[in-house]
Design an enzyme around this catalytic site. Structure first.
Site, PDB file in Angstrom:
ATOM      1  CG  ASP A   1      -0.306  -0.354   2.466  1.00 24.06           C
ATOM      2  OD1 ASP A   1      -0.268  -1.607   2.900  1.00 24.06           O
ATOM      3  OD2 ASP A   1       0.214   0.743   3.124  1.00 24.06           O
TER       4      ASP A   1
ATOM      5  CG  ASP B   1       0.096   4.939   3.557  1.00 24.44           C
ATOM      6  OD1 ASP B   1      -1.045   4.634   3.127  1.00 24.44           O
ATOM      7  OD2 ASP B   1       0.513   4.418   4.570  1.00 24.44           O
TER       8      ASP B   1
ATOM      9  CG  ASP C   1       5.445   4.723  13.722  1.00 23.08           C
ATOM     10  OD1 ASP C   1       6.116   5.154  12.715  1.00 23.08           O
ATOM     11  OD2 ASP C   1       4.713   3.874  13.583  1.00 23.08           O
TER      12      ASP C   1
HETATM   13  P1  ATP Z   1       3.358  -1.687   6.957  1.00 22.25           P
HETATM   14  O1  ATP Z   1       4.599  -2.230   6.112  1.00 22.25           O
HETATM   15  O2  ATP Z   1       2.939  -2.391   7.846  1.00 22.25           O
HETATM   16  O3  ATP Z   1       2.099  -1.058   5.978  1.00 22.25           O
HETATM   17  P2  ATP Z   1       3.760   1.054   7.661  1.00 22.25           P
HETATM   18  O4  ATP Z   1       4.764   1.929   8.274  1.00 22.25           O
HETATM   19  O5  ATP Z   1       3.311   1.566   6.140  1.00 22.25           O
HETATM   20  O6  ATP Z   1       4.069  -0.408   7.556  1.00 22.25           O
HETATM   21  P3  ATP Z   1       1.213   1.671   8.517  1.00 22.25           P
HETATM   22  O7  ATP Z   1       0.216   1.341   9.518  1.00 22.25           O
HETATM   23  O8  ATP Z   1       0.595   1.375   7.111  1.00 22.25           O
HETATM   24  O9  ATP Z   1       2.518   1.118   8.626  1.00 22.25           O
HETATM   25  O10 ATP Z   1       1.323   3.130   8.550  1.00 22.25           O
HETATM   26  C1  ATP Z   1       1.809   4.287   7.765  1.00 22.25           C
HETATM   27  C2  ATP Z   1       2.330   5.279   8.252  1.00 22.25           C
HETATM   28  O11 ATP Z   1       1.884   5.995   9.254  1.00 22.25           O
HETATM   29  C3  ATP Z   1       3.851   4.727   8.936  1.00 22.25           C
HETATM   30  O12 ATP Z   1       4.815   4.477   8.289  1.00 22.25           O
HETATM   31  C4  ATP Z   1       3.928   5.917   9.921  1.00 22.25           C
HETATM   32  O13 ATP Z   1       4.691   7.017   9.448  1.00 22.25           O
HETATM   33  C5  ATP Z   1       2.656   6.486  10.464  1.00 22.25           C
HETATM   34  N1  ATP Z   1       2.060   5.640  11.559  1.00 22.25           N
HETATM   35  C6  ATP Z   1       1.534   4.513  11.682  1.00 22.25           C
HETATM   36  N2  ATP Z   1       0.893   4.332  12.890  1.00 22.25           N
HETATM   37  C7  ATP Z   1       1.514   5.250  13.621  1.00 22.25           C
HETATM   38  C8  ATP Z   1       1.428   5.391  14.827  1.00 22.25           C
HETATM   39  N3  ATP Z   1       0.789   4.504  15.736  1.00 22.25           N
HETATM   40  N4  ATP Z   1       1.996   6.322  15.570  1.00 22.25           N
HETATM   41  C9  ATP Z   1       2.731   7.347  14.685  1.00 22.25           C
HETATM   42  N5  ATP Z   1       2.971   7.344  13.369  1.00 22.25           N
HETATM   43  C10 ATP Z   1       2.180   6.016  12.858  1.00 22.25           C
HETATM   44 MG    MG Z   2       1.638   0.902   4.975  1.00 20.53          MG
END
Ligand code: ATP
Ligand code: MG
Length: 462
Positions: free
Chosen positions: A67, A69, A145
């Site tokens: 995905d 973002d 995060d």
């Molecule tokens: P994945 O590979 O699992 O998708 P991801 O880092 O993309 O990992 P997501 O849950 O899709 O995780 O979140 C997208 C982004 O949003 C993260 O990379 C981070 O920058 C931010 N984020 C997500 N959850 C949090 C949180 N609990 N606190 C702060 N920032 C967050």
């Molecule tokens: Mg993600």
């Protein structure tokens, strides 16, 4: 760590380190078409538009993100005005989803660092329960995060922006929480699980100051909403790195806060055969995910809670309980206790019970039971679980092999094989208990009517 020091250590507003296109490896051909369209459309409309988060991180690591973002200075309403295929979602974080068939691009407006009262931010006991204060990209970066999750790919010039040292950490494969770890975990305890999960998925180490608070703040996870912990459990264990996640959670002493009974079962009995079952289960789930095969949360929970359930059952029996009542009570108790941490939707909980309750039926050899079991809607999951149990109880191997073969046979052949193949043992007294050693019947010519009834008890009991 002093939060002020961390903030001061970070580049001041606007002091992004800019990594030009020639100096990084992100290529537009690896970005999903929908995400690219969203980026270009926002840019053409005069807004800032960046790819951000896990997608940038994974692209820089040479992976293929699922995905994408997008972060922008356009408000959700302004985003909606640009795309027909757009809906606004979320309360805790208001977001726009732009939909292109199966591809959904999440578009978030930069979150601000401070609430001047005009925005919508809500903290309860230091926990962030709502965050809809909009701000600049610099502010947006520091509220993410981990440093490697706060890199922005700019569609205007294809550069990457880094305000928090994420590029260095990425190079050294280090997961480092941005800001003061204590404060950031108090705002959102689930970040501890994200640390363990991402370290497992990326094969990164967690920076010492990022892992240090786990011991004292881990218990805050008990207050995280169970529905959110269900979602996070699926990401941990059904995301293709389940086995590594389990090890990471155990290493960092976090499993106890999400799957307390599982953690205790693994910890109290260091060489419990249950570990073999669980690890085998997660390894085969990982393999299925990598082959794009379906996986069900029910199977995951059946495996996670099997050890605790059997231990509970045994302690009830030791306490004088009737075996079949002990089984039922153990199932109820273990599922109920787990539900206090992780909200397993009802339909999955029901299926967990079924996968378990079908186990003793594999040991019943009456023709009618065999055919009924084969036609059971959850036969396949229950059979897969039986295969797993071989890792726990090698004595089940022959029984499992019989069922593997049974599925290949048509009704007539199967009826014949009931007499000709290894005789199934009588049902064990304890549901789910490994059957007694199987004995092989001497092959006999089938007599008329043989197979209509159960395979002869001879051999089973002898
Ligand atoms: P994945 O590979 O699992 O998708 P991801 O880092 O993309 O990992 P997501 O849950 O899709 O995780 O979140 C997208 C982004 O949003 C993260 O990379 C981070 O920058 C931010 N984020 C997500 N959850 C949090 C949180 N609990 N606190 C702060 N920032 C967050
Ligand atoms: Mg993600």
């Amino acid at each position: 760590m002093n939060p002020e020091r961390v903030i001061r250590d970070m580049p001041a507003h606007g002091a992004f380190r800019i990594i030009a296109r020639a100096a990084h490896t992100i290529s537009r051909k690896n970005i999903a078409p929908g995400a690219l369209r969203v980026l270009y459309r926002l840019h053409e409309a005069g807004y800032q538009a960046f790819l951000v988060g896990g997608a940038v991180r994974d692209l820089l690591l040479g992976g293929h993100p699922k995905d994408f973002d997008v972060a922008t200075d356009a408000t959700p309403e302004q985003v909606r005005a640009l795309f027909r295929n757009c809906r606004l979602i979320g309360r805790r974080f208001r977001l726009a989803h732009v939909v292109f068939g199966r591809e959904i691009v999440e578009v978030a407006t930069f979150r601000g660092g401070s609430d001047d009262g005009s925005g919508d931010r809500h903290l309860v006991d230091g926990r962030l329960v709502r965050d809809n204060v909009y701000g600049s990209i610099e502010e947006d970066a520091v509220r993410r995060d981990f440093t490697v999750n706060a890199l922005y790919y700019d569609i205007a010039d294809f550069s990457v922006r880094d305000a928090v040292g994420g590029m260095d950490d990425l190079q050294h494969r280090v997961l480092r929480l941005i800001g003061d770890p204590q404060q950031r975990y108090r705002e959102d305890p689930v970040r501890m699980l994200r640390a363990a999960r991402l370290a497992a998925k990326l094969d990164f180490t967690i920076a010492p100051e990022t892992a240090a608070p786990f011991a004292t703040l881990g218990p805050l996870l008990a207050e995280a909403p169970p529905a959110r912990l269900f979602d996070e459990s699926l990401k941990l264990f059904l995301g293709g790195h389940g086995l590594a996640s389990l090890r990471s959670l155990e290493r960092h002493d976090l499993l106890i806060h999400v799957f307390p009974a599982t953690a205790r079962a693994l910890r109290q009995h260091p060489d419990t055969p249950f570990r073999a079952l669980l690890e085998q289960s997660l390894a085969s789930t990982d393999a299925r995910v990598h082959e794009d095969k379906s996986v069900t949360p029910a199977f995951l929970f059946a495996a996670m809670l099997w050890g605790p359930m059997r231990l509970t059952e045994q302690s009830l029996i030791d306490g004088g309980s009737d075996p079949s009542a002990a089984w039922r009570h153990a199932v109820d108790r273990v599922l109920r206790e787990q539900a206090q941490r992780v909200a397993v939707p009802r339909r999955f909980a029901v299926m967990v019970e079924e996968i378990w309750s079908l186990q003793p039926r594999f040991a019943q050899n009456a023709k009618k039971s065999v055919f009924r079991l084969l036609e059971h809607p959850h036969f396949r999951a229950a059979y897969d679980f039986l295969m797993l149990r071989v890792a726990e109880s090698p004595g089940l191997a022959e029984l499992a092999a019989w069922w593997t073969q049974a599925q290949q046979l048509d009704r007539v052949m199967l009826t014949e094989s009931l007499a000709a193949l290894p005789v199934l043992p009588v049902a064990p007294t304890l549901p789910g208990e490994p059957p007694p050693q199987l004995k092989r019947l001497r092959r006999r010519r089938r007599k008329r009517g043989a197979g209509k009834t159960a395979a002869p008890p001879k051999g089973a009991g002898e």
